[in-house]
Design a protein around this motif. Structure first.
Motif, short mmCIF file in Angstrom:
data_model
loop_
_atom_site.label_atom_id
_atom_site.label_comp_id
_atom_site.label_asym_id
_atom_site.label_seq_id
_atom_site.Cartn_x
_atom_site.Cartn_y
_atom_site.Cartn_z
N PRO A 21 -29.97 -35.47 -16.01
CA PRO A 21 -29.31 -35.74 -14.72
C PRO A 21 -29.27 -34.49 -13.83
CG PRO A 21 -28.01 -36.64 -16.50
CD PRO A 21 -29.07 -35.80 -17.12
N LEU A 22 -29.12 -33.33 -14.46
CA LEU A 22 -29.11 -32.09 -13.68
C LEU A 22 -30.47 -31.81 -13.08
CD1 LEU A 22 -26.93 -29.82 -15.97
CD2 LEU A 22 -26.26 -30.96 -13.87
N SER A 23 -31.53 -32.12 -13.81
CA SER A 23 -32.87 -31.90 -13.27
C SER A 23 -33.16 -32.86 -12.12
CB SER A 23 -33.92 -32.01 -14.37
OG SER A 23 -33.96 -33.33 -14.87
N ILE A 24 -32.65 -34.09 -12.23
CA ILE A 24 -32.83 -35.05 -11.13
C ILE A 24 -32.07 -34.57 -9.90
CG2 ILE A 24 -32.27 -37.39 -10.37
CD1 ILE A 24 -32.83 -38.30 -13.26
N LEU A 25 -30.86 -34.06 -10.10
CA LEU A 25 -30.07 -33.54 -8.99
C LEU A 25 -30.74 -32.33 -8.36
CD1 LEU A 25 -27.35 -34.04 -7.58
CD2 LEU A 25 -26.36 -32.37 -9.14
N ALA A 26 -31.33 -31.47 -9.17
CA ALA A 26 -32.04 -30.31 -8.64
C ALA A 26 -33.25 -30.74 -7.82
CB ALA A 26 -32.48 -29.40 -9.79
N LYS A 27 -33.97 -31.76 -8.27
CA LYS A 27 -35.12 -32.26 -7.52
C LYS A 27 -34.68 -32.86 -6.18
CE LYS A 27 -38.90 -32.38 -8.68
NZ LYS A 27 -40.02 -31.48 -8.39
N LEU A 28 -33.54 -33.56 -6.18
CA LEU A 28 -33.00 -34.13 -4.95
C LEU A 28 -32.66 -33.03 -3.95
CD1 LEU A 28 -31.90 -36.69 -3.47
CD2 LEU A 28 -29.70 -36.13 -4.50
N PHE A 29 -32.00 -31.96 -4.42
CA PHE A 29 -31.67 -30.86 -3.53
C PHE A 29 -32.93 -30.15 -3.04
CE2 PHE A 29 -27.29 -30.75 -5.48
CZ PHE A 29 -26.66 -31.18 -4.32
N ASP A 30 -33.97 -30.13 -3.85
CA ASP A 30 -35.24 -29.53 -3.44
C ASP A 30 -35.85 -30.33 -2.29
OD1 ASP A 30 -37.32 -27.64 -3.68
OD2 ASP A 30 -38.51 -29.09 -4.81
N TRP A 31 -35.80 -31.65 -2.38
CA TRP A 31 -36.31 -32.50 -1.29
C TRP A 31 -35.50 -32.32 -0.02
CZ3 TRP A 31 -36.60 -37.38 -4.83
CH2 TRP A 31 -37.73 -37.29 -5.61
N ILE A 32 -34.18 -32.22 -0.17
CA ILE A 32 -33.31 -32.01 1.00
C ILE A 32 -33.63 -30.66 1.65
CG2 ILE A 32 -30.92 -31.63 1.74
CD1 ILE A 32 -30.11 -33.71 -0.39
N ALA A 33 -33.83 -29.62 0.85
CA ALA A 33 -34.16 -28.30 1.38
C ALA A 33 -35.51 -28.33 2.09
CB ALA A 33 -34.17 -27.27 0.25
N TYR A 34 -36.47 -29.05 1.53
CA TYR A 34 -37.79 -29.16 2.17
C TYR A 34 -37.66 -29.82 3.54
CZ TYR A 34 -42.63 -30.46 2.96
OH TYR A 34 -43.87 -30.62 3.51
N GLY A 35 -36.85 -30.89 3.61
CA GLY A 35 -36.63 -31.57 4.88
C GLY A 35 -35.94 -30.69 5.90
N LEU A 36 -34.95 -29.94 5.46
CA LEU A 36 -34.24 -29.05 6.38
C LEU A 36 -35.15 -27.92 6.86
CD1 LEU A 36 -30.72 -28.80 4.74
CD2 LEU A 36 -31.34 -30.00 6.83
N ARG A 37 -36.02 -27.42 5.97
CA ARG A 37 -36.97 -26.38 6.36
C ARG A 37 -37.93 -26.92 7.42
NH1 ARG A 37 -39.04 -25.48 1.36
NH2 ARG A 37 -37.04 -24.90 0.51
N TRP A 38 -38.41 -28.14 7.23
CA TRP A 38 -39.31 -28.77 8.19
C TRP A 38 -38.60 -28.97 9.53
CZ3 TRP A 38 -38.93 -33.50 10.68
CH2 TRP A 38 -40.06 -33.90 11.37
N LEU A 39 -37.35 -29.42 9.49
CA LEU A 39 -36.59 -29.63 10.72
C LEU A 39 -36.36 -28.30 11.45
CD1 LEU A 39 -34.97 -31.58 12.51
CD2 LEU A 39 -32.97 -31.04 11.10
N ALA A 40 -36.08 -27.25 10.72
CA ALA A 40 -35.88 -25.95 11.35
C ALA A 40 -37.15 -25.46 12.02
CB ALA A 40 -35.41 -24.93 10.30
#
Length: 52
Positions: A21-40
């Motif tokens: 579950p922690l690895s799934i949560l880490a992958k989710l945060f990785d996707w969110i960070a990628y999206g925020l980087r793209w938006l920036a």
């Protein structure tokens, strides 16, 4: 006392179900960070990275 119970509960859950579950949560945060980087990058069309 409430934080101690929460920490113990998290430790017990990690021991019982493993760390997937922690690895799934880490992958989710990785996707969110990628999206925020793209938006920036999209919002920084002048290349200033802010005024300050």
């Amino acid at each position: 006392m409430k934080k101690l119970i929460l920490i113990i509960l998290i430790i017990v859950l990690v021991v019982l179900v493993g760390t997937w579950p922690l690895s799934i949560l880490a992958k989710l945060f990785d996707w969110i960070a990628y999206g925020l980087r793209w938006l920036a990058k999209m919002l920084d069309f002048f290349g200033w990275n802010g005024l300050i």
